[in-house]
Design a protein around this motif. Sequence first.
Motif, short mmCIF file in Angstrom:
data_model
loop_
_atom_site.label_atom_id
_atom_site.label_comp_id
_atom_site.label_asym_id
_atom_site.label_seq_id
_atom_site.Cartn_x
_atom_site.Cartn_y
_atom_site.Cartn_z
N THR A 194 3.44 24.45 -7.20
CA THR A 194 3.40 23.99 -5.82
C THR A 194 2.75 25.07 -4.97
O THR A 194 2.73 26.25 -5.33
CB THR A 194 4.80 23.70 -5.28
OG1 THR A 194 5.59 24.88 -5.38
CG2 THR A 194 5.47 22.57 -6.04
N MET A 195 2.22 24.64 -3.81
CA MET A 195 1.67 25.61 -2.86
C MET A 195 1.75 25.03 -1.46
O MET A 195 1.86 23.82 -1.28
CB MET A 195 0.23 25.98 -3.21
CG MET A 195 -0.80 24.94 -2.96
SD MET A 195 -2.42 25.62 -3.27
CE MET A 195 -3.39 24.16 -3.11
N ASN A 196 1.71 25.89 -0.48
CA ASN A 196 1.72 25.49 0.91
C ASN A 196 0.37 25.86 1.51
O ASN A 196 0.00 27.03 1.54
CB ASN A 196 2.86 26.20 1.64
CG ASN A 196 3.01 25.70 3.05
OD1 ASN A 196 2.09 25.11 3.62
ND2 ASN A 196 4.18 25.92 3.62
N GLY A 227 0.42 24.45 6.25
CA GLY A 227 1.63 23.72 6.60
C GLY A 227 1.89 22.49 5.75
O GLY A 227 2.89 21.81 5.93
N GLN A 228 1.00 22.16 4.84
CA GLN A 228 1.15 20.98 3.98
C GLN A 228 1.56 21.44 2.59
O GLN A 228 0.88 22.26 1.98
CB GLN A 228 -0.17 20.20 3.91
CG GLN A 228 -0.13 18.97 3.05
CD GLN A 228 0.77 17.88 3.63
OE1 GLN A 228 0.87 17.73 4.82
NE2 GLN A 228 1.43 17.15 2.76
N ASN A 229 2.67 20.92 2.09
CA ASN A 229 3.13 21.26 0.74
C ASN A 229 2.41 20.39 -0.27
O ASN A 229 2.38 19.17 -0.14
CB ASN A 229 4.63 21.08 0.61
CG ASN A 229 5.40 22.13 1.38
OD1 ASN A 229 4.94 23.25 1.52
ND2 ASN A 229 6.56 21.76 1.88
N LEU A 230 1.82 21.02 -1.28
CA LEU A 230 1.09 20.31 -2.32
C LEU A 230 1.70 20.66 -3.67
O LEU A 230 2.18 21.78 -3.88
CB LEU A 230 -0.38 20.72 -2.31
CG LEU A 230 -1.14 20.51 -1.01
CD1 LEU A 230 -2.49 21.19 -1.08
CD2 LEU A 230 -1.31 19.04 -0.73
N LYS A 231 1.68 19.69 -4.60
CA LYS A 231 2.13 19.95 -5.96
C LYS A 231 1.08 19.43 -6.94
O LYS A 231 0.33 18.51 -6.63
CB LYS A 231 3.50 19.33 -6.23
CG LYS A 231 3.58 17.85 -6.07
CD LYS A 231 5.00 17.37 -6.28
CE LYS A 231 5.10 15.88 -6.03
NZ LYS A 231 6.44 15.38 -6.24
N TRP A 266 -4.03 17.86 -7.26
CA TRP A 266 -3.12 18.34 -6.24
C TRP A 266 -2.75 17.16 -5.35
O TRP A 266 -3.62 16.48 -4.82
CB TRP A 266 -3.76 19.45 -5.41
CG TRP A 266 -3.85 20.74 -6.17
CD1 TRP A 266 -4.94 21.24 -6.80
CD2 TRP A 266 -2.80 21.68 -6.39
NE1 TRP A 266 -4.63 22.43 -7.40
CE2 TRP A 266 -3.34 22.73 -7.16
CE3 TRP A 266 -1.47 21.74 -6.01
CZ2 TRP A 266 -2.57 23.82 -7.55
CZ3 TRP A 266 -0.71 22.83 -6.40
CH2 TRP A 266 -1.27 23.86 -7.17
N ALA A 286 -0.13 15.69 -2.16
CA ALA A 286 0.79 16.06 -1.09
C ALA A 286 2.19 15.59 -1.44
O ALA A 286 2.37 14.49 -1.96
CB ALA A 286 0.33 15.44 0.23
N GLU A 287 3.17 16.43 -1.16
CA GLU A 287 4.55 16.04 -1.43
C GLU A 287 4.93 14.92 -0.48
O GLU A 287 4.45 14.85 0.65
CB GLU A 287 5.49 17.24 -1.26
CG GLU A 287 5.36 18.24 -2.38
CD GLU A 287 6.40 19.35 -2.28
OE1 GLU A 287 7.09 19.46 -1.25
OE2 GLU A 287 6.50 20.11 -3.25
#
Length: 118
Positions: free
Chosen positions: A44-46, A49-53, A59, A61-62
């Motif tokens: 995962t990464m931010n 401001g958008q969390n992605l997995k 990739w 978006a959560e």
Amino acid sequence: MPLFGNTFSPKKTPPRKSASLSNLNNLDRSTSEMELGLYYGTPTMNLAGQNLKFENGHWVAETGISGCVDRREAQCLRKRNQQLEEENNLLQFSETTAEFQMMKKELEELKSVNQRRK
């Protein structure tokens, strides 16, 4: 009989070591991940401001309220991008056609000048 003896005499290779007696080789993947701690979870990464997995090679978006808004916005942007690409293709086609017409006209003028000289 050679003067200095046999020039090619390969050495014997040493015997191989016996196979590992450990049972770790026999474990299936999920068990070895659990036993050896090889499973780290989903990456995962931010980003802004958008969390992605990372799922299935992409990739994503959560899920969440902000994720739905971003998906709609992304869909609108894709549609706008497609419209702009179509417009760009039409403009390039028009430009090519205009250049062709100018070259055709210039060629006809050169032919007429050449015929006058004869």
